[in-house]
Design a protein around this motif. Sequence first.
Motif, PDB file in Angstrom:
ATOM      1  N   UNK A 100       0.813  -1.166   0.062  1.00  0.00           N
ATOM      2  CA  UNK A 100       0.045   0.011   0.031  1.00  0.00           C
ATOM      3  C   UNK A 100       0.735   1.413  -0.063  1.00  0.00           C
ATOM      4  N   UNK A 101       1.929   1.147   0.774  1.00  0.00           N
ATOM      5  CA  UNK A 101       2.764   2.356   0.814  1.00  0.00           C
ATOM      6  C   UNK A 101       3.617   2.465  -0.486  1.00  0.00           C
ATOM      7  N   UNK A 102       4.069   1.450  -1.123  1.00  0.00           N
ATOM      8  CA  UNK A 102       4.737   1.531  -2.574  1.00  0.00           C
ATOM      9  C   UNK A 102       3.575   2.018  -3.557  1.00  0.00           C
ATOM     10  N   UNK A 103       2.408   1.575  -3.371  1.00  0.00           N
ATOM     11  CA  UNK A 103       1.399   2.095  -4.286  1.00  0.00           C
ATOM     12  C   UNK A 103       1.071   3.670  -3.998  1.00  0.00           C
ATOM     13  N   UNK A 104       0.895   4.054  -2.912  1.00  0.00           N
ATOM     14  CA  UNK A 104       0.733   5.466  -2.516  1.00  0.00           C
ATOM     15  C   UNK A 104       1.966   6.433  -3.075  1.00  0.00           C
ATOM     16  N   UNK A 105       3.145   5.647  -2.840  1.00  0.00           N
ATOM     17  CA  UNK A 105       4.221   6.398  -3.247  1.00  0.00           C
ATOM     18  C   UNK A 105       4.280   6.498  -4.916  1.00  0.00           C
ATOM     19  N   UNK A 106       3.864   5.512  -5.560  1.00  0.00           N
ATOM     20  CA  UNK A 106       3.830   5.674  -7.069  1.00  0.00           C
ATOM     21  C   UNK A 106       2.857   6.496  -7.509  1.00  0.00           C
ATOM     22  N   UNK A 107       1.795   6.534  -6.903  1.00  0.00           N
ATOM     23  CA  UNK A 107       0.467   7.634  -7.253  1.00  0.00           C
ATOM     24  C   UNK A 107       1.016   8.949  -6.949  1.00  0.00           C
ATOM     25  N   UNK A 108       1.861   9.135  -6.082  1.00  0.00           N
ATOM     26  CA  UNK A 108       2.231  10.539  -5.609  1.00  0.00           C
ATOM     27  C   UNK A 108       1.604  11.216  -4.315  1.00  0.00           C
ATOM     28  N   UNK A 109       1.053  10.164  -3.502  1.00  0.00           N
ATOM     29  CA  UNK A 109       0.517  10.632  -2.298  1.00  0.00           C
ATOM     30  C   UNK A 109       1.323  10.971  -1.207  1.00  0.00           C
ATOM     31  N   UNK A 110       2.709  10.101  -1.484  1.00  0.00           N
ATOM     32  CA  UNK A 110       3.679  10.193  -0.422  1.00  0.00           C
ATOM     33  C   UNK A 110       4.988  10.655  -1.450  1.00  0.00           C
ATOM     34  N   UNK A 111       5.469  11.656  -0.827  1.00  0.00           N
ATOM     35  CA  UNK A 111       6.732  12.505  -1.683  1.00  0.00           C
ATOM     36  C   UNK A 111       7.714  11.628  -1.532  1.00  0.00           C
ATOM     37  N   UNK A 112       8.794  12.111  -2.817  1.00  0.00           N
ATOM     38  CA  UNK A 112      10.050  11.397  -2.847  1.00  0.00           C
ATOM     39  C   UNK A 112      10.874  11.567  -1.712  1.00  0.00           C
ATOM     40  N   UNK A 113      10.776  12.793  -1.305  1.00  0.00           N
ATOM     41  CA  UNK A 113      11.768  13.022  -0.378  1.00  0.00           C
ATOM     42  C   UNK A 113      11.578  12.078   1.044  1.00  0.00           C
ATOM     43  N   UNK A 114      10.186  12.060   1.486  1.00  0.00           N
ATOM     44  CA  UNK A 114       9.984  11.259   2.804  1.00  0.00           C
ATOM     45  C   UNK A 114      10.347   9.902   2.552  1.00  0.00           C
ATOM     46  N   UNK A 115      10.203   9.070   1.268  1.00  0.00           N
ATOM     47  CA  UNK A 115      10.447   7.856   0.942  1.00  0.00           C
ATOM     48  C   UNK A 115      12.251   7.820   0.835  1.00  0.00           C
ATOM     49  N   UNK A 116      12.808   8.843   0.471  1.00  0.00           N
ATOM     50  CA  UNK A 116      14.175   9.021   0.579  1.00  0.00           C
ATOM     51  C   UNK A 116      14.846   9.048   2.011  1.00  0.00           C
ATOM     52  N   UNK A 117      13.952   9.701   2.911  1.00  0.00           N
ATOM     53  CA  UNK A 117      14.427   9.659   4.337  1.00  0.00           C
ATOM     54  C   UNK A 117      14.295   8.369   5.168  1.00  0.00           C
ATOM     55  N   UNK A 118      13.013   7.791   4.957  1.00  0.00           N
ATOM     56  CA  UNK A 118      12.903   6.531   5.568  1.00  0.00           C
ATOM     57  C   UNK A 118      13.759   5.423   4.964  1.00  0.00           C
ATOM     58  N   UNK A 119      13.955   5.199   3.905  1.00  0.00           N
ATOM     59  CA  UNK A 119      15.016   4.409   3.126  1.00  0.00           C
ATOM     60  C   UNK A 119      16.338   4.527   3.801  1.00  0.00           C
ATOM     61  N   UNK A 120      16.825   5.682   3.814  1.00  0.00           N
ATOM     62  CA  UNK A 120      18.070   6.178   4.345  1.00  0.00           C
ATOM     63  C   UNK A 120      18.280   5.663   5.704  1.00  0.00           C
TER      64      UNK A 120
END
Length: 108
Positions: A72-92
């Motif tokens: 669900x998180x990957x889907x929300x990121x792909x659609x654009x609901x979760x910004x790339x900057x937030x994903x980069x911080x969490x993965x970092x």
Amino acid sequence: MTNPSQTPRPAKTPARSSARNDLDRIEATGNPWWAQAPSVAMTCLTVTVIPLKLLALAADTAVSVCFLAVFGSVGLWYIGYIPDQTVAEVLGSVGQRLLGILEGTGLL
């Protein structure tokens, strides 16, 4: 109308002994007590295994919820609901934790 004293009474049956009554009751069951042993053993096994089944059901539910959360998180990121900057911080932060664990074990 008939006179009640003229109606025939049923013949009295002789009193049966208690032992004969018990024997009749046992014979009426149709099978000996040990014939039920497999059924009783299976019921005991079922009662013993129920907590393990409930634990497996809870673990299966937890895995399903985690699966749904990740995809669900990957889907929300792909659609654009979760910004790339937030994903980069969490993965970092996850990468830093994994790197720390590997360095602590001496693999790196």
